[in-house]
Write a protein that holds these residues in place. Structure first.
Motif, PDB file in Angstrom:
ATOM      1  N   TYR A   6      52.699 -19.339 -20.115  1.00 27.58           N
ATOM      2  CA  TYR A   6      52.838 -17.924 -20.450  1.00 27.58           C
ATOM      3  C   TYR A   6      51.493 -17.249 -20.209  1.00 27.58           C
ATOM      4  O   TYR A   6      50.494 -17.593 -20.833  1.00 27.58           O
ATOM      5  N   THR A   7      51.464 -16.279 -19.290  1.00 24.35           N
ATOM      6  CA  THR A   7      50.240 -15.541 -18.977  1.00 24.35           C
ATOM      7  C   THR A   7      50.439 -14.071 -19.297  1.00 24.35           C
ATOM      8  O   THR A   7      51.478 -13.490 -18.962  1.00 24.35           O
ATOM      9  N   GLY A 123      57.095 -14.691 -17.954  1.00 18.95           N
ATOM     10  CA  GLY A 123      56.430 -13.401 -18.038  1.00 18.95           C
ATOM     11  C   GLY A 123      57.238 -12.395 -18.826  1.00 18.95           C
ATOM     12  O   GLY A 123      58.466 -12.329 -18.713  1.00 18.95           O
ATOM     13  N   GLY A 124      56.531 -11.619 -19.636  1.00 20.76           N
ATOM     14  CA  GLY A 124      57.167 -10.642 -20.505  1.00 20.76           C
ATOM     15  C   GLY A 124      57.194 -11.183 -21.922  1.00 20.76           C
ATOM     16  O   GLY A 124      57.724 -12.270 -22.171  1.00 20.76           O
ATOM     17  N   PRO A 125      56.607 -10.461 -22.887  1.00 24.03           N
ATOM     18  CA  PRO A 125      56.480 -11.000 -24.246  1.00 24.03           C
ATOM     19  C   PRO A 125      57.799 -11.235 -24.957  1.00 24.03           C
ATOM     20  O   PRO A 125      57.895 -12.125 -25.807  1.00 24.03           O
ATOM     21  N   THR A 126      58.825 -10.459 -24.644  1.00 25.89           N
ATOM     22  CA  THR A 126      60.114 -10.656 -25.318  1.00 25.89           C
ATOM     23  C   THR A 126      60.735 -11.978 -24.898  1.00 25.89           C
ATOM     24  O   THR A 126      61.196 -12.763 -25.742  1.00 25.89           O
ATOM     25  N   LEU A 127      60.751 -12.251 -23.592  1.00 22.93           N
ATOM     26  CA  LEU A 127      61.275 -13.527 -23.109  1.00 22.93           C
ATOM     27  C   LEU A 127      60.382 -14.675 -23.560  1.00 22.93           C
ATOM     28  O   LEU A 127      60.873 -15.728 -23.991  1.00 22.93           O
ATOM     29  N   ALA A 128      59.071 -14.494 -23.459  1.00 26.69           N
ATOM     30  CA  ALA A 128      58.143 -15.559 -23.865  1.00 26.69           C
ATOM     31  C   ALA A 128      58.310 -15.907 -25.332  1.00 26.69           C
ATOM     32  O   ALA A 128      58.163 -17.076 -25.720  1.00 26.69           O
ATOM     33  N   ALA A 129      58.629 -14.906 -26.166  1.00 29.49           N
ATOM     34  CA  ALA A 129      58.821 -15.173 -27.594  1.00 29.49           C
ATOM     35  C   ALA A 129      59.938 -16.181 -27.822  1.00 29.49           C
ATOM     36  O   ALA A 129      59.847 -17.036 -28.707  1.00 29.49           O
ATOM     37  N   CYS A 130      61.003 -16.097 -27.008  1.00 32.91           N
ATOM     38  CA  CYS A 130      62.109 -17.053 -27.125  1.00 32.91           C
ATOM     39  C   CYS A 130      61.633 -18.466 -26.821  1.00 32.91           C
ATOM     40  O   CYS A 130      61.979 -19.425 -27.523  1.00 32.91           O
ATOM     41  N   ALA A 131      60.832 -18.595 -25.761  1.00 33.95           N
ATOM     42  CA  ALA A 131      60.342 -19.915 -25.361  1.00 33.95           C
ATOM     43  C   ALA A 131      59.312 -20.460 -26.338  1.00 33.95           C
ATOM     44  O   ALA A 131      59.297 -21.660 -26.648  1.00 33.95           O
ATOM     45  N   LEU A 132      58.441 -19.596 -26.831  1.00 33.80           N
ATOM     46  CA  LEU A 132      57.436 -20.017 -27.809  1.00 33.80           C
ATOM     47  C   LEU A 132      58.093 -20.457 -29.110  1.00 33.80           C
ATOM     48  O   LEU A 132      57.666 -21.412 -29.754  1.00 33.80           O
ATOM     49  N   VAL A 148      40.758  -1.304 -26.942  1.00 27.34           N
ATOM     50  CA  VAL A 148      41.638  -1.383 -28.106  1.00 27.34           C
ATOM     51  C   VAL A 148      42.600  -0.210 -28.031  1.00 27.34           C
ATOM     52  O   VAL A 148      42.167   0.945 -27.935  1.00 27.34           O
ATOM     53  N   VAL A 149      43.910  -0.478 -28.052  1.00 32.14           N
ATOM     54  CA  VAL A 149      44.901   0.587 -27.863  1.00 32.14           C
ATOM     55  C   VAL A 149      45.636   0.960 -29.145  1.00 32.14           C
ATOM     56  O   VAL A 149      46.344   1.957 -29.188  1.00 32.14           O
ATOM     57  N   GLY A 150      45.502   0.146 -30.193  1.00 32.55           N
ATOM     58  CA  GLY A 150      46.002   0.550 -31.497  1.00 32.55           C
ATOM     59  C   GLY A 150      47.476   0.317 -31.767  1.00 32.55           C
ATOM     60  O   GLY A 150      47.958   0.586 -32.871  1.00 32.55           O
ATOM     61  N   GLY A 151      48.224  -0.194 -30.800  1.00 26.48           N
ATOM     62  CA  GLY A 151      49.646  -0.445 -31.019  1.00 26.48           C
ATOM     63  C   GLY A 151      50.390  -0.466 -29.705  1.00 26.48           C
ATOM     64  O   GLY A 151      49.855  -0.079 -28.664  1.00 26.48           O
ATOM     65  N   GLY A 152      51.635  -0.896 -29.752  1.00 30.00           N
ATOM     66  CA  GLY A 152      52.447  -0.965 -28.547  1.00 30.00           C
ATOM     67  C   GLY A 152      53.270  -2.236 -28.507  1.00 30.00           C
ATOM     68  O   GLY A 152      53.777  -2.687 -29.536  1.00 30.00           O
ATOM     69  N   LEU A 153      53.391  -2.832 -27.326  1.00 29.50           N
ATOM     70  CA  LEU A 153      54.159  -4.061 -27.132  1.00 29.50           C
ATOM     71  C   LEU A 153      53.214  -5.253 -27.251  1.00 29.50           C
ATOM     72  O   LEU A 153      52.344  -5.442 -26.401  1.00 29.50           O
ATOM     73  N   PRO A 154      53.373  -6.064 -28.286  1.00 27.90           N
ATOM     74  CA  PRO A 154      52.405  -7.145 -28.520  1.00 27.90           C
ATOM     75  C   PRO A 154      52.625  -8.360 -27.627  1.00 27.90           C
ATOM     76  O   PRO A 154      53.735  -8.620 -27.163  1.00 27.90           O
ATOM     77  N   VAL A 155      51.537  -9.094 -27.410  1.00 24.23           N
ATOM     78  CA  VAL A 155      51.610 -10.341 -26.649  1.00 24.23           C
ATOM     79  C   VAL A 155      52.508 -11.347 -27.344  1.00 24.23           C
ATOM     80  O   VAL A 155      53.289 -12.058 -26.706  1.00 24.23           O
ATOM     81  N   PHE A 156      52.434 -11.393 -28.675  1.00 23.77           N
ATOM     82  CA  PHE A 156      53.194 -12.354 -29.471  1.00 23.77           C
ATOM     83  C   PHE A 156      54.117 -11.614 -30.437  1.00 23.77           C
ATOM     84  O   PHE A 156      53.737 -10.604 -31.020  1.00 23.77           O
ATOM     85  N   ALA A 157      55.297 -12.158 -30.626  1.00 19.67           N
ATOM     86  CA  ALA A 157      56.268 -11.546 -31.527  1.00 19.67           C
ATOM     87  C   ALA A 157      55.788 -11.624 -32.967  1.00 19.67           C
ATOM     88  O   ALA A 157      55.114 -12.588 -33.369  1.00 19.67           O
ATOM     89  N   GLU A 158      56.153 -10.625 -33.741  1.00 17.89           N
ATOM     90  CA  GLU A 158      55.805 -10.613 -35.154  1.00 17.89           C
ATOM     91  C   GLU A 158      56.425 -11.819 -35.852  1.00 17.89           C
ATOM     92  O   GLU A 158      57.580 -12.172 -35.618  1.00 17.89           O
TER      93      GLU A 158
END
Length: 202
Positions: A6-7, A123-132, A148-158
Protein backbone atom coordinates in the motif's frame (compact mmCIF):
# COMPACT_ATOMS: atom_id res chain seq x y z
CA UNK A 1 5.70 -14.92 -4.33
CA UNK A 2 4.91 -11.22 -4.48
CA UNK A 3 3.95 -8.83 -1.72
CA UNK A 4 0.85 -6.65 -1.31
CA UNK A 5 2.05 -3.06 -0.93
CA UNK A 6 0.00 0.00 0.00
CA UNK A 7 1.58 3.28 -1.16
CA UNK A 8 0.19 6.73 -0.42
CA UNK A 9 1.34 10.27 -1.13
CA UNK A 10 -0.02 12.27 1.77
CA UNK A 11 0.16 15.41 3.85
CA UNK A 12 2.21 15.45 7.03
CA UNK A 13 -1.00 15.11 9.06
CA UNK A 14 -1.98 12.00 7.14
CA UNK A 15 -4.44 12.93 4.37
CA UNK A 16 -4.30 11.93 0.70
CA UNK A 17 -6.79 14.68 -0.21
CA UNK A 18 -7.91 17.74 1.76
CA UNK A 19 -11.45 18.61 2.84
CA UNK A 20 -12.15 20.12 -0.61
CA UNK A 21 -10.95 16.97 -2.38
CA UNK A 22 -7.76 18.66 -3.60
CA UNK A 23 -4.37 16.97 -3.68
CA UNK A 24 -2.37 19.37 -5.87
CA UNK A 25 -0.26 20.18 -2.82
CA UNK A 26 1.21 16.66 -3.06
CA UNK A 27 2.28 16.76 -6.72
CA UNK A 28 5.63 14.91 -6.71
CA UNK A 29 8.87 16.54 -7.77
CA UNK A 30 10.97 14.79 -10.44
CA UNK A 31 13.13 13.37 -7.66
CA UNK A 32 10.13 11.89 -5.83
CA UNK A 33 8.54 10.75 -9.09
CA UNK A 34 11.73 8.87 -9.99
CA UNK A 35 11.57 7.04 -6.66
CA UNK A 36 7.92 6.13 -7.22
CA UNK A 37 8.83 4.81 -10.68
CA UNK A 38 11.55 2.58 -9.25
CA UNK A 39 9.00 0.96 -6.96
CA UNK A 40 6.37 0.75 -9.71
CA UNK A 41 8.76 -1.30 -11.86
CA UNK A 42 8.40 -4.18 -9.41
CA UNK A 43 4.58 -4.14 -9.56
CA UNK A 44 2.77 -6.61 -11.81
CA UNK A 45 -0.81 -5.83 -10.79
CA UNK A 46 -2.47 -2.73 -9.33
CA UNK A 47 -5.60 -3.06 -7.17
CA UNK A 48 -7.53 0.21 -7.23
CA UNK A 49 -10.66 1.69 -5.75
CA UNK A 50 -12.91 3.56 -8.17
CA UNK A 51 -11.79 7.07 -7.22
CA UNK A 52 -8.11 6.19 -7.37
CA UNK A 53 -8.61 4.52 -10.73
CA UNK A 54 -10.35 7.58 -12.13
CA UNK A 55 -7.45 9.78 -10.98
CA UNK A 56 -4.80 7.51 -12.49
CA UNK A 57 -6.62 6.55 -15.68
CA UNK A 58 -5.53 9.81 -17.33
CA UNK A 59 -2.13 8.14 -17.82
CA UNK A 60 -3.68 5.78 -20.37
CA UNK A 61 -4.04 8.41 -23.09
CA UNK A 62 -1.88 11.26 -21.78
CA UNK A 63 0.32 12.89 -24.41
CA UNK A 64 3.76 12.63 -22.84
CA UNK A 65 5.82 13.56 -25.88
CA UNK A 66 8.42 16.09 -24.76
CA UNK A 67 7.59 15.50 -21.08
CA UNK A 68 10.33 14.80 -18.50
CA UNK A 69 11.71 11.28 -18.47
CA UNK A 70 9.97 10.40 -15.19
CA UNK A 71 6.57 11.32 -16.66
CA UNK A 72 7.10 9.30 -19.83
CA UNK A 73 8.34 6.32 -17.86
CA UNK A 74 5.37 6.31 -15.50
CA UNK A 75 2.95 6.44 -18.43
CA UNK A 76 4.68 3.38 -19.91
CA UNK A 77 4.57 1.57 -16.56
CA UNK A 78 0.87 2.33 -16.08
CA UNK A 79 -0.02 1.01 -19.53
CA UNK A 80 2.04 -2.16 -19.07
CA UNK A 81 0.61 -3.09 -15.66
CA UNK A 82 -2.46 -5.24 -15.03
CA UNK A 83 -5.19 -3.35 -13.17
CA UNK A 84 -8.14 -4.54 -11.09
CA UNK A 85 -10.75 -1.91 -10.17
CA UNK A 86 -13.07 -2.60 -7.23
CA UNK A 87 -16.39 -0.88 -7.79
CA UNK A 88 -20.05 -1.83 -7.51
CA UNK A 89 -21.12 0.79 -10.05
CA UNK A 90 -18.29 1.41 -12.56
CA UNK A 91 -19.28 0.51 -16.11
CA UNK A 92 -16.83 0.39 -18.99
CA UNK A 93 -13.19 1.12 -18.24
CA UNK A 94 -11.06 3.35 -20.42
CA UNK A 95 -7.74 1.60 -20.00
CA UNK A 96 -6.12 -1.58 -21.26
CA UNK A 97 -5.21 -4.57 -19.10
CA UNK A 98 -8.07 -3.64 -16.75
CA UNK A 99 -10.91 -5.62 -15.24
CA UNK A 100 -13.60 -4.71 -12.71
CA UNK A 101 -14.48 -6.62 -9.55
CA UNK A 102 -17.78 -5.84 -7.84
CA UNK A 103 -16.85 -7.03 -4.36
CA UNK A 104 -13.73 -7.20 -2.20
CA UNK A 105 -12.58 -10.82 -2.07
CA UNK A 106 -9.81 -11.23 0.51
CA UNK A 107 -9.14 -14.86 -0.37
CA UNK A 108 -8.97 -14.03 -4.08
CA UNK A 109 -6.46 -11.25 -3.43
CA UNK A 110 -4.38 -13.54 -1.25
CA UNK A 111 -4.23 -16.13 -4.02
CA UNK A 112 -3.34 -13.43 -6.57
CA UNK A 113 -0.41 -12.21 -4.46
CA UNK A 114 0.82 -15.73 -3.71
CA UNK A 115 0.77 -16.62 -7.41
CA UNK A 116 2.49 -13.43 -8.56
CA UNK A 117 6.19 -13.22 -9.37
CA UNK A 118 5.97 -9.44 -8.91
CA UNK A 119 4.52 -7.26 -6.20
CA UNK A 120 0.85 -6.31 -6.14
CA UNK A 121 0.03 -2.72 -5.19
CA UNK A 122 -3.19 -1.52 -3.60
CA UNK A 123 -4.21 2.09 -4.13
CA UNK A 124 -6.87 4.25 -2.55
CA UNK A 125 -7.38 4.43 1.24
CA UNK A 126 -10.90 3.01 1.21
CA UNK A 127 -9.86 -0.15 -0.62
CA UNK A 128 -6.59 -0.37 1.33
CA UNK A 129 -8.56 -0.20 4.59
CA UNK A 130 -10.30 -3.46 3.64
CA UNK A 131 -6.97 -5.17 3.01
CA UNK A 132 -5.31 -3.74 6.12
CA UNK A 133 -8.25 -4.78 8.27
CA UNK A 134 -7.86 -8.45 7.35
CA UNK A 135 -4.06 -8.48 7.46
CA UNK A 136 -3.34 -8.78 3.75
CA UNK A 137 -0.89 -5.88 3.39
CA UNK A 138 2.81 -6.72 3.60
CA UNK A 139 4.21 -3.17 3.45
CA UNK A 140 2.90 0.37 3.90
CA UNK A 141 4.78 3.12 2.06
CA UNK A 142 4.14 6.81 2.59
CA UNK A 143 5.54 9.87 0.83
CA UNK A 144 4.77 12.64 3.32
CA UNK A 145 4.55 16.13 1.83
CA UNK A 146 5.69 19.05 4.03
CA UNK A 147 2.18 20.48 4.37
CA UNK A 148 -0.61 20.22 6.96
CA UNK A 149 -4.13 20.34 5.47
CA UNK A 150 -6.22 19.93 8.61
CA UNK A 151 -8.65 17.27 7.38
CA UNK A 152 -9.93 15.34 4.40
CA UNK A 153 -9.50 11.75 3.21
CA UNK A 154 -7.12 9.97 5.60
CA UNK A 155 -4.42 7.49 4.68
CA UNK A 156 -5.76 5.08 7.31
CA UNK A 157 -9.36 4.38 8.27
CA UNK A 158 -10.59 5.58 11.63
CA UNK A 159 -10.27 2.91 14.29
CA UNK A 160 -7.59 0.89 12.47
CA UNK A 161 -4.83 -0.41 14.73
CA UNK A 162 -1.52 -1.63 13.29
CA UNK A 163 1.71 -2.64 15.00
CA UNK A 164 4.41 -1.65 12.50
CA UNK A 165 8.15 -1.96 12.04
CA UNK A 166 10.06 0.79 10.19
CA UNK A 167 11.98 -0.85 7.35
CA UNK A 168 13.05 2.07 5.15
CA UNK A 169 13.21 5.86 5.17
CA UNK A 170 14.45 8.62 2.92
CA UNK A 171 14.52 12.41 2.88
CA UNK A 172 14.06 14.26 -0.42
CA UNK A 173 15.44 17.68 -1.30
CA UNK A 174 11.96 19.23 -1.54
CA UNK A 175 11.14 18.26 2.06
CA UNK A 176 9.18 15.10 1.30
CA UNK A 177 9.87 12.28 3.76
CA UNK A 178 9.50 8.65 2.71
CA UNK A 179 8.67 6.02 5.31
CA UNK A 180 8.11 2.32 4.75
CA UNK A 181 6.64 0.13 7.47
CA UNK A 182 5.94 -3.58 7.65
CA UNK A 183 3.17 -5.04 9.83
CA UNK A 184 4.71 -7.09 12.63
CA UNK A 185 2.99 -10.27 11.46
CA UNK A 186 5.03 -9.99 8.24
CA UNK A 187 8.27 -8.77 9.83
CA UNK A 188 9.99 -12.13 9.64
CA UNK A 189 8.57 -13.22 6.29
CA UNK A 190 10.99 -13.84 3.45
CA UNK A 191 11.01 -10.92 1.01
CA UNK A 192 13.04 -9.96 -2.00
CA UNK A 193 15.86 -7.46 -1.47
CA UNK A 194 14.80 -3.86 -1.87
CA UNK A 195 15.45 -1.96 -5.08
CA UNK A 196 18.13 0.74 -4.76
CA UNK A 197 16.97 4.34 -5.05
CA UNK A 198 17.70 6.18 -8.29
CA UNK A 199 20.18 9.00 -8.52
CA UNK A 200 18.75 12.51 -8.12
CA UNK A 201 17.78 13.78 -11.61
CA UNK A 202 20.06 16.52 -12.89
Amino acid sequence: MGRLVYTAIASLDGYVADADGRFDWSAPSEEVHAAVNVQQRSVGTMLLGRRMYEVLAVWEHMDVEGAPDVIREYAELWRATDKVVYSSSLGLVGSGRTRVERTFDADGIRRLVEASDLDVSIGGPTLAACALDVGLVDEVRQYLSPVVVGGGLPVFAEGLHLDLELVDERRFSDGVAYLAHRPRRAADAATRPGTPWPAVPQ
